[in-house]
Design an enzyme around this catalytic site. Sequence first.
Site, PDB file in Angstrom:
ATOM      1  N   GLU A 153       0.803  -1.234   0.000  1.00 32.75           N
ATOM      2  CA  GLU A 153       0.000   0.000   0.000  1.00 32.75           C
ATOM      3  C   GLU A 153       0.831   1.277   0.000  1.00 32.75           C
ATOM      4  O   GLU A 153       0.382   2.307  -0.457  1.00 32.75           O
ATOM      5  CB  GLU A 153      -0.878   0.084   1.261  1.00 32.75           C
ATOM      6  CG  GLU A 153      -1.993  -0.881   1.365  1.00 32.75           C
ATOM      7  CD  GLU A 153      -1.635  -2.001   2.297  1.00 32.75           C
ATOM      8  OE1 GLU A 153      -0.793  -2.842   1.906  1.00 32.75           O
ATOM      9  OE2 GLU A 153      -2.167  -2.057   3.402  1.00 32.75           O
ATOM     10  N   ASN A 154       2.029   1.198   0.585  1.00 33.45           N
ATOM     11  CA  ASN A 154       2.833   2.416   0.683  1.00 33.45           C
ATOM     12  C   ASN A 154       3.484   2.802  -0.636  1.00 33.45           C
ATOM     13  O   ASN A 154       4.210   3.794  -0.691  1.00 33.45           O
ATOM     14  CB  ASN A 154       3.874   2.288   1.797  1.00 33.45           C
ATOM     15  CG  ASN A 154       4.740   1.058   1.635  1.00 33.45           C
ATOM     16  OD1 ASN A 154       4.252  -0.017   1.283  1.00 33.45           O
ATOM     17  ND2 ASN A 154       6.024   1.203   1.868  1.00 33.45           N
TER      18      ASN A 154
END
Lengths: 218, 231
Positions: free
Chosen positions: A47-48
């Site tokens: 997600e990052n």
Amino acid sequence: MSNMRTLIVKRAVKEIEDGMNVNLGIGMPTLVANEIPSDFNVLLQSENGLLGIGPFPVEGEEDPDLINAGKETITTVPGASFFDSAESFAMIRGGHIDLAILGAMEVAENGDLANWMIPGKMVKGMGGAMDLVTGAKSVVIIMEHVNKYGESKVKKTCSLPITGQGVVSRLITDLAVFDFTETGMELIETMPGVSIEEVKSKTEASFTVAPHLIEASK
Amino acid sequence: MSKVYKSFVEAVSDIEDGNTLIVGGFGLSGIPEKSIEALREQGTKELTVVSNNCGVDDGGLGILLANKQIKKMISSYVGENKIFEQQYLSGELEVELTPQGTLAERIRAGGAGIPGFYTATGVGTPIAEGKETKDFNGKTYLLEEGIVGDFALVKAWKADTLGNLVYRKTARNFNPLAAMAGKITIAEVEEIVEAGELDPNEIHTPGIYVQRVLQGTNYEKRIERLTVAKA
């Protein structure tokens, strides 16, 4: 890894097909990565801001600018790409992630999922979980069937605040595998040596038994 | 007027008590270490901070918390920080938990002049309480609002003198979004080069979003969870 976790992880990896883009949640789901067949072209999303997570780095080659969503140091695979957080969730929310495999505290028979907070205890936050369960094309939950007090985590309704409504596609536990369909929750597999009666006795939720129920191979 | 500042003290000097700050970073990766340190030295209080996480007890935004400079946090995940827990439970700190994708989009939208947008994320959950909903094609969506900050603090890898920014690997994260959403954006970098030395094809944040750019030294770049392959 405990036998229970090994069993769940080995079953979960069968959900991954060649060519998929997959997001694995923090904790037990992360272990699924080690079991993906080496001849598969699967890209793991973080997600990052990374599509194409590689293995952990060898000691001395860790890079503070290269971490996964669990803040662990990682590497990239050939063909990986970096992007910002809005782009990352455009992939997720926009239905471009084929499969998310996540952990849970509770799953309800209508496909509701609770995995982000326990009222009265510290609230850590949902991170990307609410977006993932809403946006991924398929959401597979892996968890132990009962809690440490022997109580079913597969509920009629979630007692904890939910992460998403009717979002679970499939649930894999150490006892069984269930699908969530228009008509409710259906038992499709039992784990090796587990009887339907045992699953029933340890499950609070109502479910039907699939006509072609199979026992998972060891 | 040059965008290049020499002193972090000077760069943050007009951040005032009660301001809203949008701060880049994910965990301790890609955080504006030097601007945060300067802000702690300055002691500015009653801040509303918009950032995915709030650092750890003695690192990142955690040092502003420990110094009681933050009034409110808007974040998606705050589980790495005991001081946060104490201040939250004692009522000193206000917290608005926002799903990570919604937070990213709220910041992007704020920077892009979009006051609100609809997302399916969070429908039917506690975060939907009090929010307007609307159905599109038979599915329910929540109205979420864009966020604009008085200041944005971002960390990039390289900048040129016009404030064009290039990030490195996953240290990019929320930084390009934060850069868009600050009325004044303060970008700290590891290296500043002359305009023209960065390839225009490879710029992540165009300098139009950046008002101040500084070169930091001795970046700590702390690793939160060191994991290595088994030998």
